[in-house]
Design a protein around this motif. Structure first.
Motif, mmCIF file in Angstrom:
data_model
loop_
_atom_site.group_PDB
_atom_site.id
_atom_site.type_symbol
_atom_site.label_atom_id
_atom_site.label_comp_id
_atom_site.label_asym_id
_atom_site.label_seq_id
_atom_site.Cartn_x
_atom_site.Cartn_y
_atom_site.Cartn_z
ATOM 1 N N VAL A 22 -3.994 -9.117 -15.601
ATOM 2 C CA VAL A 22 -4.244 -7.693 -15.806
ATOM 3 C C VAL A 22 -3.053 -7.040 -16.494
ATOM 4 N N LYS A 23 -3.340 -5.980 -17.201
ATOM 5 C CA LYS A 23 -2.308 -5.211 -17.904
ATOM 6 C C LYS A 23 -1.764 -4.118 -16.987
ATOM 7 N N LYS A 24 -0.552 -3.697 -17.288
ATOM 8 C CA LYS A 24 0.066 -2.601 -16.550
ATOM 9 C C LYS A 24 -0.859 -1.389 -16.605
ATOM 10 N N ASN B 141 -7.769 6.893 -3.779
ATOM 11 C CA ASN B 141 -6.527 6.643 -4.506
ATOM 12 C C ASN B 141 -6.629 5.309 -5.235
ATOM 13 N N GLU B 142 -6.635 5.347 -6.565
ATOM 14 C CA GLU B 142 -6.660 4.111 -7.334
ATOM 15 C C GLU B 142 -5.262 3.510 -7.340
ATOM 16 N N ILE B 143 -5.187 2.250 -6.973
ATOM 17 C CA ILE B 143 -3.906 1.541 -6.983
ATOM 18 C C ILE B 143 -3.876 0.743 -8.273
ATOM 19 N N LYS B 144 -2.879 1.003 -9.088
ATOM 20 C CA LYS B 144 -2.809 0.403 -10.421
ATOM 21 C C LYS B 144 -1.718 -0.663 -10.479
ATOM 22 N N ALA B 145 -1.884 -1.581 -11.428
ATOM 23 C CA ALA B 145 -0.901 -2.655 -11.621
ATOM 24 C C ALA B 145 0.408 -2.040 -12.126
ATOM 25 N N ALA C 192 0.836 -1.194 0.000
ATOM 26 C CA ALA C 192 0.000 0.000 0.000
ATOM 27 C C ALA C 192 0.879 1.255 0.000
ATOM 28 N N PRO C 193 0.652 2.169 -0.950
ATOM 29 C CA PRO C 193 1.445 3.397 -0.995
ATOM 30 C C PRO C 193 0.969 4.458 0.001
#
Length: 156
Positions: free
Chosen positions: A107-109, A123-127, A83-84
């Motif tokens: 999932v893609k980057k 906050n969206e956490i992305k791959a 978690a950032p």
């Protein structure tokens, strides 16, 4: 001080003449605990037995840790996403919506994995890379600390 020396000498003599193994004495700010050799030898043997039990238990735990490390080494492409920010973990945009990802999904980057709400900010956490979701380490609406492990990802 001399008074305490006299008392100590008398207590030692009394202990030697008695069937007691240990004698403990307290007077004002003076305390004394004396024992016969047989008492200390028995306690030493008990202490050695206890230390051996503790050593064996630690050995079993360390062996288990080594096995776990070997398993992790076999999974070289498995990475932990942390978690950032600290906040509340959400697996979907709303309670009625499907989760962003499920275990086993590829999932893609840049794809959204989850949302962490921190100070009313979503906050969206992305791959961070193309990956497969191996495990989600937290439940929906759990509070997560900064740097807490949230996903196990297999980098593709």
């Amino acid at each position: 001080m001399e008074k305490y020396l006299e008392i100590t000498e008398k207590l030692i003599k009394s202990l030697e003449d008695s069937s007691l193994d240990v004698l403990e004495f307290k007077l004002d700010n003076f305390s004394l605990k004396i024992g016969k050799n047989s008492f200390f030898e028995n306690n030493l043997q008990e202490s050695v037995k206890e230390n051996n039990k503790n050593f064996e238990a630690k050995k079993v735990i360390n062996d288990a840790k080594v096995e776990k490390k070997e398993i992790v080494k076999e999974e070289k492409n498995i990475k932990i996403l942390k978690a950032p920010v600290l906040g509340v973990f959400y697996s979907s945009k709303s309670p009625e919506a499907d989760p962003f990802v499920k275990i086993g999904d590829k999932v893609k980057k840049g794809s959204t994995l989850c949302i962490i709400e921190a100070m009313k900010m979503m906050n969206e956490i992305k791959a961070p890379y193309d990956c497969r979701i191996v495990d989600c380490l937290v439940s929906n609406e759990d509070f997560v600390e900064y740097d807490a492990e949230i996903f196990k990802l297999e980098q593709l």
